[in-house]
Design a protein around this motif. Structure first.
Motif, PDB file in Angstrom:
ATOM      1  N   LYS A 135      20.767   1.236  -2.406  1.00  0.00           N
ATOM      2  CA  LYS A 135      20.317   2.147  -1.478  1.00  0.00           C
ATOM      3  C   LYS A 135      19.068   2.360  -0.862  1.00  0.00           C
ATOM      4  CE  LYS A 135      23.834   5.237  -3.917  1.00  0.00           C
ATOM      5  NZ  LYS A 135      23.781   6.535  -4.860  1.00  0.00           N
ATOM      6  N   GLY A 136      18.253   1.401  -1.192  1.00  0.00           N
ATOM      7  CA  GLY A 136      17.068   1.097  -0.367  1.00  0.00           C
ATOM      8  C   GLY A 136      15.927   1.083  -1.177  1.00  0.00           C
ATOM      9  N   VAL A 137      14.911   1.255  -0.308  1.00  0.00           N
ATOM     10  CA  VAL A 137      13.470   1.245  -1.076  1.00  0.00           C
ATOM     11  C   VAL A 137      13.042   2.766  -0.982  1.00  0.00           C
ATOM     12  CG1 VAL A 137      10.902   0.422  -0.729  1.00  0.00           C
ATOM     13  CG2 VAL A 137      12.989  -0.988  -0.129  1.00  0.00           C
ATOM     14  N   VAL A 138      12.114   3.239  -2.106  1.00  0.00           N
ATOM     15  CA  VAL A 138      11.632   4.377  -2.279  1.00  0.00           C
ATOM     16  C   VAL A 138      10.143   4.283  -2.669  1.00  0.00           C
ATOM     17  CG1 VAL A 138      12.251   4.308  -4.724  1.00  0.00           C
ATOM     18  CG2 VAL A 138      11.684   6.618  -3.499  1.00  0.00           C
ATOM     19  N   ALA A 139       9.244   5.291  -1.913  1.00  0.00           N
ATOM     20  CA  ALA A 139       7.989   5.280  -2.064  1.00  0.00           C
ATOM     21  C   ALA A 139       7.538   6.061  -3.412  1.00  0.00           C
ATOM     22  CB  ALA A 139       7.282   6.046  -0.985  1.00  0.00           C
ATOM     23  N   LYS A 140       6.850   5.536  -4.210  1.00  0.00           N
ATOM     24  CA  LYS A 140       6.310   6.052  -5.452  1.00  0.00           C
ATOM     25  C   LYS A 140       4.823   6.354  -5.508  1.00  0.00           C
ATOM     26  CE  LYS A 140       8.469   4.238  -9.301  1.00  0.00           C
ATOM     27  NZ  LYS A 140       8.965   3.304  -9.984  1.00  0.00           N
ATOM     28  N   GLY A 141       4.009   6.695  -4.443  1.00  0.00           N
ATOM     29  CA  GLY A 141       3.120   7.297  -4.420  1.00  0.00           C
ATOM     30  C   GLY A 141       1.957   6.127  -4.201  1.00  0.00           C
ATOM     31  N   GLU A 142       0.627   6.488  -4.282  1.00  0.00           N
ATOM     32  CA  GLU A 142      -0.553   5.560  -4.162  1.00  0.00           C
ATOM     33  C   GLU A 142      -1.142   5.341  -5.612  1.00  0.00           C
ATOM     34  OE1 GLU A 142      -2.962   7.236  -1.201  1.00  0.00           O
ATOM     35  OE2 GLU A 142      -1.784   6.785   0.532  1.00  0.00           O
ATOM     36  N   LEU A 143      -1.912   4.185  -5.694  1.00  0.00           N
ATOM     37  CA  LEU A 143      -2.596   4.069  -7.104  1.00  0.00           C
ATOM     38  C   LEU A 143      -3.984   3.175  -6.616  1.00  0.00           C
ATOM     39  CD1 LEU A 143      -1.355   1.111  -8.947  1.00  0.00           C
ATOM     40  CD2 LEU A 143      -0.413   1.404  -6.587  1.00  0.00           C
ATOM     41  N   ASP A 144      -4.813   3.243  -7.451  1.00  0.00           N
ATOM     42  CA  ASP A 144      -6.180   2.661  -7.375  1.00  0.00           C
ATOM     43  C   ASP A 144      -6.089   1.409  -7.925  1.00  0.00           C
ATOM     44  OD1 ASP A 144      -8.691   2.034  -8.300  1.00  0.00           O
ATOM     45  OD2 ASP A 144      -9.289   3.324  -6.976  1.00  0.00           O
TER      46      ASP A 144
END
Length: 331
Positions: A69-78
């Motif tokens: 079903k695809g790629v999903v964004a999981k936010g940003e990280l340092d």
């Protein structure tokens, strides 16, 4: 030869009939039939770019959804807030898969908007050779046939820890049609997907209308505490399940889509894996009231009552809450 094969493999000059609506899973299952099987390792290669995690540097994190079903964004990280010394970089039109629980079909082609995102080393990436059209491979990643091949090759003893290594993926053999045929297949499948999306939007619009009508009809009715109308409230279970409906002799686990406003859809379920045991209390019974606790904003809190004529007892999913209705409401 199937109808799909006649449409996709016939005269290359014949226009694709976009108005034809065919179940997409059946299309994806047969979209390359008639061509010799070839290992994926002949048409794509493992190609991983690693980037070090640097403190005070922001990285966009991605994940891969099950069932192609695809790629999903999981936010940003340092870079300083992760235990990983380095992570894999995604590039547009690459194939990316998740090694862990590969039997769930977590594989897809990276879209342009996720170019440059990072993933852990659980997500190997592959570059397609010139014989493969990325759009065609995206549909292949949504094929139950590929998921089944992935499942057959996973290794590990504990179900939830089973992994598929890159080498095992590249050993999978699939029929690979010429690029010009791939183009026509993509046109057909994209047209079907567009139609499905349009119908989904129409269904959601009708749901909003029905809920608005219900609220208007009940606006002047007295309200009562829900607890006075229920025998009890129980959460659901999340057993291991196949990515297919249950067979006639199998139990199934309900998907969240089984509960829509005012309607219970028992066919929206997945077959349990062989050997999965469930307690009697997890089985849905006629008269039960099901409420979704997780879904899209429109469908969170959707309520449906299990009718008396439901055959079988599908298992309640973890993202559904099950309220046992009082005897008076079961009549």
């Amino acid at each position: 030869m199937s109808d799909w094969q006649q449409i996709s493999l016939g005269d290359p000059e014949t226009p694709v009939r976009r108005e034809v609506a065919v179940p997409p899973q059946r299309l994806r299952a047969s979209m390359g039939e008639g061509y010799p099987l070839r290992p994926l390792g002949e048409v794509m290669r493992l190609d991983i770019q690693r980037t070090p995690m640097k403190p005070a540097t922001t990285y966009r994190l991605a994940g891969v959804l099950n069932a192609g079903k695809g790629v999903v964004a999981k936010g940003e990280l340092d870079g300083g807030d992760t235990e990983y010394a380095a992570m894999n970089v995604l590039h547009v039109d690459q194939v990316v898969m998740r090694k862990l629980t590969a039997w769930e079909g977590p594989i897809t082609v990276v879209p342009a908007e996720f170019d440059g995102f990072v993933v852990s080393n659980e997500f190997p990436t592959f570059t397609l050779g010139p014989e493969l059209l990325p759009a065609w491979m995206r549909h292949v990643c949504g094929s139950p046939r590929l998921w089944a091949e992935m499942k057959n090759r996973v290794s590990w003893t504990v179900q939830r820890r089973k992994r598929l290594n890159p080498e095992q993926l590249l050993q999978i053999q699939l029929p690979i049609p010429p690029r010009e045929v791939q183009v026509r297949i993509v046109e057909m499948l994209d047209a079907v997907d567009d139609q499905i999306a349009a119908l989904g939007e129409e269904a959601e619009a009708l749901d909003r209308v029905s809920m608005a009508i219900a609220e208007e009809m009940l606006a002047e009715k007295p309200t009562v505490a829900l607890g006075t109308m229920l025998d009890g409230i129980r959460g659901g279970k999340s057993p291991q399940a196949n990515n297919r409906p249950p067979a006639a002799d199998e139990l199934g686990v309900l998907k969240v889509s089984a509960v829509t406003p005012f309607t219970f859809l028992p066919e929206e379920s997945k077959g349990l894996l062989p050997g999965t045991l469930m307690p009697e209390s997890a089985l849905v019974q006629p008269g039960d009231v099901l409420i979704t606790r997780a879904n899209t904003p429109l469908r969170v809190g959707a309520v449906a009552r299990v009718p008396a004529d439901v055959k079988g007892c599908p298992v309640n999913a973890d993202r559904l809450r099950r309220e046992a209705a009082c005897a008076v409401s079961r009549r």
